[in-house]
Scaffold this motif. Structure first.
Motif, PDB file in Angstrom:
ATOM      1  N   GLU A  77       2.076   2.834   1.548  1.00 11.92           N
ATOM      2  CA  GLU A  77       2.864   2.725   0.314  1.00 11.92           C
ATOM      3  C   GLU A  77       2.554   1.417  -0.424  1.00 11.92           C
ATOM      4  O   GLU A  77       2.467   1.403  -1.654  1.00 11.92           O
TER       5      GLU A  77
ATOM      6  N   TRP B   4      -7.875   9.794  -2.762  1.00 13.07           N
ATOM      7  CA  TRP B   4      -7.689   9.496  -1.350  1.00 13.07           C
ATOM      8  C   TRP B   4      -6.758  10.518  -0.704  1.00 13.07           C
ATOM      9  O   TRP B   4      -7.028  11.012   0.392  1.00 13.07           O
ATOM     10  N   GLU B   5      -5.656  10.849  -1.385  1.00 10.21           N
ATOM     11  CA  GLU B   5      -4.724  11.832  -0.849  1.00 10.21           C
ATOM     12  C   GLU B   5      -5.366  13.201  -0.691  1.00 10.21           C
ATOM     13  O   GLU B   5      -5.165  13.893   0.306  1.00 10.21           O
TER      14      GLU B   5
ATOM     15  N   VAL C 270      -5.671   6.792  -5.809  1.00  8.15           N
ATOM     16  CA  VAL C 270      -4.654   7.289  -4.879  1.00  8.15           C
ATOM     17  C   VAL C 270      -4.764   8.809  -4.753  1.00  8.15           C
ATOM     18  O   VAL C 270      -4.769   9.346  -3.648  1.00  8.15           O
ATOM     19  N   ARG C 271      -4.867   9.506  -5.879  1.00  9.14           N
ATOM     20  CA  ARG C 271      -5.004  10.974  -5.861  1.00  9.14           C
ATOM     21  C   ARG C 271      -6.256  11.402  -5.090  1.00  9.14           C
ATOM     22  O   ARG C 271      -6.201  12.312  -4.250  1.00  9.14           O
TER      23      ARG C 271
ATOM     24  N   TRP D 104      -0.294  -0.070  -0.452  1.00  6.82           N
ATOM     25  CA  TRP D 104      -1.587   0.193  -1.092  1.00  6.82           C
ATOM     26  C   TRP D 104      -1.401   1.063  -2.331  1.00  6.82           C
ATOM     27  O   TRP D 104      -1.957   0.782  -3.387  1.00  6.82           O
ATOM     28  N   ARG D 105      -0.591   2.128  -2.208  1.00  4.96           N
ATOM     29  CA  ARG D 105      -0.353   3.033  -3.352  1.00  4.96           C
ATOM     30  C   ARG D 105       0.258   2.302  -4.547  1.00  4.96           C
ATOM     31  O   ARG D 105      -0.010   2.663  -5.690  1.00  4.96           O
TER      32      ARG D 105
ATOM     33  N   GLN E 201      -3.818   5.080  -9.917  1.00  7.57           N
ATOM     34  CA  GLN E 201      -3.374   6.436  -9.578  1.00  7.57           C
ATOM     35  C   GLN E 201      -4.534   7.395  -9.314  1.00  7.57           C
ATOM     36  O   GLN E 201      -4.448   8.244  -8.436  1.00  7.57           O
TER      37      GLN E 201
END
Length: 121
Positions: free
Chosen positions: A97, A111-112, A108-109, A99-100, A105
């Motif tokens: 969190e 990576w997710e 993050v997307r 890191w996020r 964004q």
């Protein structure tokens, strides 16, 4: 599973574009593109991570024996966690969190999506 400083630093290093550097009094900071997102104390007993103010306050209220306020900077409230009182899932959530909150964004997307794909057989 109990966590230690080495486990935390390995976890942070596994996130995109993170780095590591020495910090105050021999503690170790983990960073995203050079900006601090967390620290592990020199004795390896404390984890300090970036959080939202609301999340930090909720953690401290719910478990004051584990979490404490540490630092506030603008809209972020850093939280201190005692490592021998949290498990691997909690530690992972705190580090990811942090890191996020700092990474763009788009990253993050990506990576997710990659993480979800890797978990699917």
């Amino acid at each position: 599973m109990a966590v230690d400083a080495a486990w935390i630093l390995d976890l942070a290093a596994s996130l995109p574009e993170t780095g590591e550097r020495e910090y105050v009094e021999e503690s170790v900071a983990f960073t995203f593109r050079g900006r601090g997102i967390g620290y592990v104390s020199a004795d390896g007993r404390q984890l300090f991570v970036k959080s939202t103010l609301a999340e930090r306050d909720a953690m401290v209220r719910s478990r004051p024996d584990v979490f404490a306020e540490w630092y506030t900077s603008g809209r972020f409230g850093w939280v201190r966690a005692t490592l021998d009182r949290i498990d691997a899932d909690e530690a992972r959530e705190l580090v990811v969190e942090a890191w996020r909150l700092t990474a763009p964004q788009r990253l993050v997307r990506e990576w997710e999506e990659a993480s979800a794909g890797a978990a699917t057989p």
